[in-house]
Design a protein around this motif. Structure first.
Motif, PDB file in Angstrom:
ATOM      1  N   LEU A 135       5.477 -47.011   0.138  1.00 45.45           N
ATOM      2  CA  LEU A 135       6.573 -46.074   0.375  1.00 45.45           C
ATOM      3  C   LEU A 135       6.168 -44.658  -0.010  1.00 45.45           C
ATOM      4  CD1 LEU A 135       9.621 -46.084   1.237  1.00 45.45           C
ATOM      5  CD2 LEU A 135      10.144 -46.058  -1.206  1.00 45.45           C
ATOM      6  N   ARG A 136       5.491 -44.526  -1.129  1.00 45.20           N
ATOM      7  CA  ARG A 136       5.086 -43.200  -1.582  1.00 45.20           C
ATOM      8  C   ARG A 136       3.977 -42.616  -0.714  1.00 45.20           C
ATOM      9  NH1 ARG A 136       5.434 -43.864  -8.225  1.00 45.20           N
ATOM     10  NH2 ARG A 136       7.713 -44.128  -8.242  1.00 45.20           N
ATOM     11  N   ARG A 137       3.213 -43.487  -0.090  1.00 44.20           N
ATOM     12  CA  ARG A 137       2.214 -43.003   0.844  1.00 44.20           C
ATOM     13  C   ARG A 137       2.880 -42.480   2.118  1.00 44.20           C
ATOM     14  NH1 ARG A 137      -1.046 -47.524   0.931  1.00 44.20           N
ATOM     15  NH2 ARG A 137      -1.807 -47.023  -1.134  1.00 44.20           N
ATOM     16  N   LEU A 138       3.965 -43.158   2.518  1.00 47.23           N
ATOM     17  CA  LEU A 138       4.705 -42.738   3.700  1.00 47.23           C
ATOM     18  C   LEU A 138       5.476 -41.451   3.433  1.00 47.23           C
ATOM     19  CD1 LEU A 138       5.299 -43.731   6.608  1.00 47.23           C
ATOM     20  CD2 LEU A 138       7.306 -44.917   5.690  1.00 47.23           C
ATOM     21  N   TYR A 139       5.951 -41.308   2.188  1.00 52.40           N
ATOM     22  CA  TYR A 139       6.687 -40.104   1.784  1.00 52.40           C
ATOM     23  C   TYR A 139       5.962 -39.462   0.598  1.00 52.40           C
ATOM     24  CZ  TYR A 139      10.494 -42.061   4.590  1.00 52.40           C
ATOM     25  OH  TYR A 139      11.254 -42.561   5.621  1.00 52.40           O
ATOM     26  N   PRO A 140       4.894 -38.721   0.850  1.00 54.07           N
ATOM     27  CA  PRO A 140       4.083 -38.161  -0.246  1.00 54.07           C
ATOM     28  C   PRO A 140       4.800 -37.068  -1.046  1.00 54.07           C
ATOM     29  CG  PRO A 140       3.302 -37.355   1.874  1.00 54.07           C
ATOM     30  CD  PRO A 140       4.322 -38.406   2.176  1.00 54.07           C
ATOM     31  N   GLU A 141       5.828 -36.442  -0.450  1.00 57.08           N
ATOM     32  CA  GLU A 141       6.556 -35.378  -1.139  1.00 57.08           C
ATOM     33  C   GLU A 141       7.856 -35.913  -1.722  1.00 57.08           C
ATOM     34  OE1 GLU A 141       5.050 -32.554  -1.450  1.00 57.08           O
ATOM     35  OE2 GLU A 141       3.419 -33.125  -0.085  1.00 57.08           O
ATOM     36  N   GLU A 142       8.276 -35.340  -2.836  1.00 60.13           N
ATOM     37  CA  GLU A 142       9.530 -35.756  -3.469  1.00 60.13           C
ATOM     38  C   GLU A 142      10.742 -35.336  -2.631  1.00 60.13           C
ATOM     39  OE1 GLU A 142      12.421 -37.215  -6.004  1.00 60.13           O
ATOM     40  OE2 GLU A 142      10.281 -37.695  -5.864  1.00 60.13           O
ATOM     41  N   GLU A 143      10.672 -34.163  -2.058  1.00 60.45           N
ATOM     42  CA  GLU A 143      11.802 -33.653  -1.274  1.00 60.45           C
ATOM     43  C   GLU A 143      11.767 -34.218   0.147  1.00 60.45           C
ATOM     44  OE1 GLU A 143      13.742 -29.363   0.123  1.00 60.45           O
ATOM     45  OE2 GLU A 143      12.170 -29.426  -1.401  1.00 60.45           O
ATOM     46  N   LEU A 144      12.921 -34.669   0.632  1.00 63.55           N
ATOM     47  CA  LEU A 144      13.025 -35.241   1.970  1.00 63.55           C
ATOM     48  C   LEU A 144      14.005 -34.435   2.813  1.00 63.55           C
ATOM     49  CD1 LEU A 144      13.342 -39.049   1.047  1.00 63.55           C
ATOM     50  CD2 LEU A 144      11.260 -37.761   1.556  1.00 63.55           C
ATOM     51  N   PRO A 145      13.726 -34.293   4.110  1.00 67.86           N
ATOM     52  CA  PRO A 145      14.669 -33.601   4.986  1.00 67.86           C
ATOM     53  C   PRO A 145      15.886 -34.490   5.260  1.00 67.86           C
ATOM     54  CG  PRO A 145      12.878 -34.507   6.273  1.00 67.86           C
ATOM     55  CD  PRO A 145      12.538 -34.767   4.842  1.00 67.86           C
ATOM     56  N   GLY A 146      17.000 -33.901   5.635  1.00 71.62           N
ATOM     57  CA  GLY A 146      18.203 -34.678   5.918  1.00 71.62           C
ATOM     58  C   GLY A 146      18.841 -34.285   7.233  1.00 71.62           C
ATOM     59  N   LEU A 147      19.799 -35.086   7.661  1.00 70.07           N
ATOM     60  CA  LEU A 147      20.528 -34.815   8.899  1.00 70.07           C
ATOM     61  C   LEU A 147      21.958 -34.338   8.629  1.00 70.07           C
ATOM     62  CD1 LEU A 147      19.420 -37.868  11.092  1.00 70.07           C
ATOM     63  CD2 LEU A 147      18.577 -35.519  11.215  1.00 70.07           C
ATOM     64  N   THR A 148      22.527 -34.778   7.509  1.00 73.31           N
ATOM     65  CA  THR A 148      23.876 -34.361   7.116  1.00 73.31           C
ATOM     66  C   THR A 148      23.881 -34.041   5.619  1.00 73.31           C
ATOM     67  OG1 THR A 148      24.774 -36.498   6.400  1.00 73.31           O
ATOM     68  CG2 THR A 148      24.772 -36.054   8.778  1.00 73.31           C
ATOM     69  N   SER A 149      25.018 -33.582   5.137  1.00 74.59           N
ATOM     70  CA  SER A 149      25.132 -33.266   3.713  1.00 74.59           C
ATOM     71  C   SER A 149      25.047 -34.507   2.837  1.00 74.59           C
ATOM     72  CB  SER A 149      26.455 -32.542   3.438  1.00 74.59           C
ATOM     73  OG  SER A 149      27.553 -33.377   3.787  1.00 74.59           O
ATOM     74  N   ARG A 150      25.198 -35.710   3.438  1.00 76.60           N
ATOM     75  CA  ARG A 150      25.166 -36.955   2.679  1.00 76.60           C
ATOM     76  C   ARG A 150      23.839 -37.695   2.821  1.00 76.60           C
ATOM     77  NH1 ARG A 150      30.757 -40.143   2.406  1.00 76.60           N
ATOM     78  NH2 ARG A 150      29.530 -40.958   0.670  1.00 76.60           N
ATOM     79  N   SER A 151      22.893 -37.128   3.539  1.00 80.12           N
ATOM     80  CA  SER A 151      21.571 -37.754   3.689  1.00 80.12           C
ATOM     81  C   SER A 151      20.845 -37.801   2.351  1.00 80.12           C
ATOM     82  CB  SER A 151      20.703 -36.971   4.681  1.00 80.12           C
ATOM     83  OG  SER A 151      21.270 -36.946   5.966  1.00 80.12           O
ATOM     84  N   ILE A 152      20.022 -38.817   2.167  1.00 81.96           N
ATOM     85  CA  ILE A 152      19.166 -38.893   0.986  1.00 81.96           C
ATOM     86  C   ILE A 152      18.135 -37.773   1.067  1.00 81.96           C
ATOM     87  CG2 ILE A 152      17.381 -40.282  -0.140  1.00 81.96           C
ATOM     88  CD1 ILE A 152      18.952 -42.762   0.650  1.00 81.96           C
ATOM     89  N   ARG A 153      18.020 -37.014  -0.028  1.00 81.30           N
ATOM     90  CA  ARG A 153      17.171 -35.820  -0.003  1.00 81.30           C
ATOM     91  C   ARG A 153      15.964 -35.892  -0.936  1.00 81.30           C
ATOM     92  NH1 ARG A 153      18.820 -31.662   3.759  1.00 81.30           N
ATOM     93  NH2 ARG A 153      20.925 -32.291   4.421  1.00 81.30           N
ATOM     94  N   SER A 154      15.811 -36.998  -1.645  1.00 87.00           N
ATOM     95  CA  SER A 154      14.658 -37.102  -2.548  1.00 87.00           C
ATOM     96  C   SER A 154      14.064 -38.498  -2.482  1.00 87.00           C
ATOM     97  CB  SER A 154      15.071 -36.784  -3.993  1.00 87.00           C
ATOM     98  OG  SER A 154      15.833 -37.838  -4.540  1.00 87.00           O
ATOM     99  N   ARG A 155      12.772 -38.582  -2.745  1.00 86.27           N
ATOM    100  CA  ARG A 155      12.093 -39.871  -2.735  1.00 86.27           C
ATOM    101  C   ARG A 155      12.610 -40.762  -3.859  1.00 86.27           C
ATOM    102  NH1 ARG A 155       5.787 -39.617  -3.462  1.00 86.27           N
ATOM    103  NH2 ARG A 155       6.442 -39.392  -5.638  1.00 86.27           N
ATOM    104  N   ALA A 156      12.930 -40.176  -5.007  1.00 80.39           N
ATOM    105  CA  ALA A 156      13.462 -40.960  -6.127  1.00 80.39           C
ATOM    106  C   ALA A 156      14.777 -41.619  -5.743  1.00 80.39           C
ATOM    107  CB  ALA A 156      13.645 -40.063  -7.348  1.00 80.39           C
ATOM    108  N   ALA A 157      15.646 -40.865  -5.067  1.00 76.73           N
ATOM    109  CA  ALA A 157      16.925 -41.429  -4.633  1.00 76.73           C
ATOM    110  C   ALA A 157      16.711 -42.518  -3.586  1.00 76.73           C
ATOM    111  CB  ALA A 157      17.824 -40.319  -4.068  1.00 76.73           C
ATOM    112  N   LEU A 158      15.720 -42.328  -2.721  1.00 77.38           N
ATOM    113  CA  LEU A 158      15.413 -43.335  -1.705  1.00 77.38           C
ATOM    114  C   LEU A 158      14.920 -44.622  -2.368  1.00 77.38           C
ATOM    115  CD1 LEU A 158      15.050 -44.150   1.277  1.00 77.38           C
ATOM    116  CD2 LEU A 158      12.775 -43.107   1.195  1.00 77.38           C
ATOM    117  N   GLU A 159      14.043 -44.496  -3.357  1.00 76.69           N
ATOM    118  CA  GLU A 159      13.532 -45.683  -4.060  1.00 76.69           C
ATOM    119  C   GLU A 159      14.663 -46.439  -4.752  1.00 76.69           C
ATOM    120  OE1 GLU A 159      10.420 -44.380  -6.641  1.00 76.69           O
ATOM    121  OE2 GLU A 159       9.031 -43.938  -5.000  1.00 76.69           O
TER     122      GLU A 159
END
Length: 262
Positions: free
Chosen positions: A165-189
């Motif tokens: 998963l961390r290889r697929l998402y090497p950065e902590e910050e993630l882009p989103g589509l709405t204000s409720r989208s997951i925005r961090s790798r930590a939150a995704l994990e």
């Protein structure tokens, strides 16, 4: 590395076998069984020198069938492999095999249902049946979205290890589509931990305002595909009991559908 037997040969040995071609094809078959490969593993698997394995991987990389991760140096499926797989998927049409189960879900839930596949960090909606209700979620057939913003993507990401998963998402910050989208790798994990525990993933207005969804991934060891079923519902029509009921229904349906893809 334990040597995999792989699929049985499809016919007799050719009269003039070409060992380098055979070895390249063996690498592709092995890539279909594993999420990543390393040079020493490939050399051991083929019984060749590391230099020979490197040349084979370099040619596959040149043609886009594998790509090398910059940090770990591991080899992953390339864009050509996923493109070929997606093209074959459309023609062989796994959709034709599992579509009756999608119809069944549509009847049982009376909501819009989708079949979704994952390509890297993106999901594609490749089949859909809309809800018969007047107020419904519109079909997303043909659309692509970031995996972490959808229940389908989260369901399939849950099959990956933390390292993958961390290889697929090497950065902590993630882009989103709405204000409720997951925005961090930590939150995704953290979210994925819950998906693994429940056996299904959820999304509430993370990809589109007013839309909630539940998704269950097909077991990749049985189907050989990163694929999921998704039920999409107007957010105001979905309560906690509905989520659990639909999630359990989808788990049962996916298990039965996966048997046909084994």
């Amino acid at each position: 590395m334990e040597k995999s037997a792989g699929p049985a040969p499809a016919g007799p040995v050719p009269q003039y076998p070409i060992e380098s071609v055979d070895n390249a094809l063996k690498i592709l078959l092995l890539m279909g069984e594993r999420s990543e490969l390393r040079l020493t593993e490939v050399a051991d698997y083929l019984g060749v020198a590391s230099s020979t394995a490197h040349r084979l991987l370099a040619m596959l990389q040149y043609r886009g069938f594998v790509r090398q991760e910059r940090r770990s140096k591991a080899y992953l499926p390339g864009t050509a492999m996923t493109a070929v797989a997606y093209s074959i998927l459309q023609r062989f049409d796994v959709r034709q095999t599992v579509h009756p189960f999608l119809e069944e879900l549509n009847r049982e839930t009376t909501e819009t249902v989708h079949m979704v596949v994952m390509d890297g960090a993106t999901v594609r909606f490749i089949d859909a049946i809309e809800s018969p209700r007047a107020v419904r979620v519109a079909s997303r057939l043909g659309q692509s979205m970031p995996a972490h913003c959808t229940s389908s993507g989260k369901a399939m990401l849950a099959a990956l290890s933390t390292e993958q998963l961390r290889r697929l998402y090497p950065e902590e910050e993630l882009p989103g589509l709405t204000s409720r989208s997951i925005r961090s790798r930590a939150a995704l994990e953290q979210e994925i931990t819950g998906v693994r525990r429940r056996g299904y993933a959820t999304s509430s207005e993370e990809s589109e305002e007013g839309v909630a969804s539940i998704a269950v991934a097909f077991p990749i060891e049985r189907s050989g595909l990163r694929m999921a079923f998704n039920t999409a519902v107007p957010v105001g029509r979905l309560n906690r009991a509905d989520v659990k009921r639909i999630g359990e229904l989808m788990r049962t349906t996916v298990d039965r559908a996966a048997e046909l893809l084994h």
